[in-house]
Design an enzyme around this catalytic site. Structure first.
Site, PDB file in Angstrom:
ATOM      1  N   TRP A  14       0.823  -1.203   0.000  1.00  0.00           N
ATOM      2  CA  TRP A  14       0.000   0.000   0.000  1.00  0.00           C
ATOM      3  C   TRP A  14       0.859   1.255   0.000  1.00  0.00           C
ATOM      4  O   TRP A  14       0.578   2.212  -0.711  1.00  0.00           O
ATOM      5  CB  TRP A  14      -0.936  -0.055   1.194  1.00  0.00           C
ATOM      6  CG  TRP A  14      -2.080   0.916   1.187  1.00  0.00           C
ATOM      7  CD1 TRP A  14      -2.631   1.481   2.287  1.00  0.00           C
ATOM      8  CD2 TRP A  14      -2.821   1.422   0.071  1.00  0.00           C
ATOM      9  NE1 TRP A  14      -3.678   2.314   1.918  1.00  0.00           N
ATOM     10  CE2 TRP A  14      -3.814   2.292   0.557  1.00  0.00           C
ATOM     11  CE3 TRP A  14      -2.744   1.227  -1.312  1.00  0.00           C
ATOM     12  CZ2 TRP A  14      -4.704   2.979  -0.266  1.00  0.00           C
ATOM     13  CZ3 TRP A  14      -3.629   1.907  -2.133  1.00  0.00           C
ATOM     14  CH2 TRP A  14      -4.599   2.763  -1.618  1.00  0.00           C
ATOM     15  N   LYS A 109      -5.489   0.526   8.852  1.00  0.00           N
ATOM     16  CA  LYS A 109      -6.884   0.402   9.233  1.00  0.00           C
ATOM     17  C   LYS A 109      -7.001  -0.635  10.339  1.00  0.00           C
ATOM     18  O   LYS A 109      -6.562  -1.770  10.171  1.00  0.00           O
ATOM     19  CB  LYS A 109      -7.733  -0.025   8.029  1.00  0.00           C
ATOM     20  CG  LYS A 109      -7.686   0.938   6.845  1.00  0.00           C
ATOM     21  CD  LYS A 109      -8.461   0.405   5.653  1.00  0.00           C
ATOM     22  CE  LYS A 109      -8.433   1.384   4.482  1.00  0.00           C
ATOM     23  NZ  LYS A 109      -9.187   0.889   3.307  1.00  0.00           N
ATOM     24  N   GLY A 145     -10.671   4.414   2.369  1.00  0.00           N
ATOM     25  CA  GLY A 145     -11.629   4.216   1.296  1.00  0.00           C
ATOM     26  C   GLY A 145     -11.389   2.934   0.521  1.00  0.00           C
ATOM     27  O   GLY A 145     -10.413   2.212   0.761  1.00  0.00           O
ATOM     28  N   LYS A 200     -14.492  -3.303   8.515  1.00  0.00           N
ATOM     29  CA  LYS A 200     -14.720  -3.987   7.230  1.00  0.00           C
ATOM     30  C   LYS A 200     -13.762  -5.143   7.033  1.00  0.00           C
ATOM     31  O   LYS A 200     -14.104  -6.137   6.378  1.00  0.00           O
ATOM     32  CB  LYS A 200     -14.648  -2.993   6.074  1.00  0.00           C
ATOM     33  CG  LYS A 200     -13.307  -2.271   5.929  1.00  0.00           C
ATOM     34  CD  LYS A 200     -12.383  -2.918   4.939  1.00  0.00           C
ATOM     35  CE  LYS A 200     -11.058  -2.190   4.858  1.00  0.00           C
ATOM     36  NZ  LYS A 200     -10.157  -2.748   3.844  1.00  0.00           N
TER      37      LYS A 200
END
Length: 343
Positions: A14, A109, A145, A200
């Site tokens: 990432w 996250k 996102g 999530k």
């Protein structure tokens, strides 16, 4: 739009993808990607490819890859992006606190594991809460996102959220990345954005499990819908706004991670459904699956607040070995109906 000096700390998938996107921006940003390993940095600088985390994807020739002491780079940067896993965020923010004068944003996250010596019953913290503890003077925020690293690195269309209560942080992230292939939308509800990004990953493990057991698309849709309701309940209890969870960092990120074939967390659920142990599933990924590490902390924070999260609790039981895959699915899909809360 003027060019920025951007430092990205962490050369995993990432971090590399975000650095590559910023380096390819039409504004001509000067981007340095810092790698912990000198050998990795030298290899990436020489061949313009991250062969370990993003093999086969060429990196922009303008992207500089460095290693070693990054303090001078941080002092000179207009924007610092922290691309460590959640477990590494606290130490990185502590190191940045005395040197960074520009906005700082993180990509991780999840909820941090409770710190050693924390009071009994202590729960894990979101990233902004960690920052408030160890580096309260930083102008900080989060970039989140629905976004897979491989697609961002390939300049495929992507929409992300720059969240912070500080306008200079939001503005810097938009200037750094908003362009032809990446759209960045500003949001001041970093609590909601971080909760959406954390939960999530746990829900993706659950949907991967259901998909692996071939329960069908109806079951997946029910699970995603109920998972969004769980996420929203936790977020509201922590001070988030309800509308955040209907946007990119809530519904958008959940749908991507729960259904996309590039999702590492969904892959964990698929592998567990196939009979692999958790250790085997994690080892086969070769990357961090944040949902494995944050599921217990999500559940712990929810319990502390008195929030019902039955899907998360079932995933924790599966990961802890207390539930077999079939038992976990029965718990996932077996909640009693309630007239005032259909999901």
């Amino acid at each position: 739009m003027s060019a920025l000096q951007i430092l990205v700390l962490g050369a995993g998938a990432w971090g590399t993808a975000v650095a590559a996107s910023a380096a390819a921006h039409p504004a001509g940003h000067a981007v340095t990607l810092w790698a912990r390993s000198p050998e990795q940095a030298a290899q990436m600088q020489a061949c313009h490819e991250n062969t370990r985390y993003l093999p086969g994807i060429p990196l922009p020739s303008a992207l500089r890859v460095a290693s070693g002491d990054w303090a001078a780079l941080a002092r000179a940067a207009d924007l610092v992006i922290v691309a460590t896993p959640m477990a590494g965020l606290r130490g990185m923010l502590q190191a940045l606190a005395p040197v960074a004068r520009a906005p700082v944003a993180w990509l991780c996250k999840g909820f941090e594991q409770p710190q050693p010596g924390a009071a009994a019953g202590g729960a894990g913290l979101l990233a902004h809460e960690v920052c408030e503890q160890v580096a309260p003077g930083l102008l900080a925020g989060v970039l989140s996102g629905p976004s897979f690293a491989q697609e961002v690195a390939r300049a495929q269309p992507t929409a992300m959220v720059a969240a912070s209560p500080h306008a200079p942080v939001r503005d810097a992230l938009v200037r750094a990345l908003h362009g032809p292939s990446v759209r960045v939308y500003a949001n001041d509800d970093w609590v909601g954005v971080e909760v959406g990004g954390a939960v999530k990953n746990v829900l993706a493990i659950a949907t991967g499990l259901c998909d692996g057991l071939q329960l069908g698309l109806n079951a997946r849709a029910a699970l995603v819908t109920r998972g969004l309701a769980e996420t929203t309940r936790l977020g509201l209890a922590l001070g988030a706004r309800a509308e955040t969870f209907m946007g990119l960092s809530g519904l958008g990120d959940l749908v991507l991670t729960a259904t996309g074939d590039l999702s590492r967390n969904r892959r964990v659920g698929l592998l567990l459904a196939s009979g692999q142990t958790l250790a085997q599933a994690v080892e086969s990924l070769g990357h961090v699956a944040e949902g494995v590490y944050s599921a217990r902390t999500v559940a712990g924070r929810a319990r502390q607040l008195g929030i019902e999260m039955p899907i998360t609790e079932a995933v924790v039981g599966l990961l802890d070995g207390r539930l077999a895959p079939a038992e976990a699915v029965a718990q996932l899909m077996g909640r009693d109906p309630a007239a005032d809360r259909p999901v």
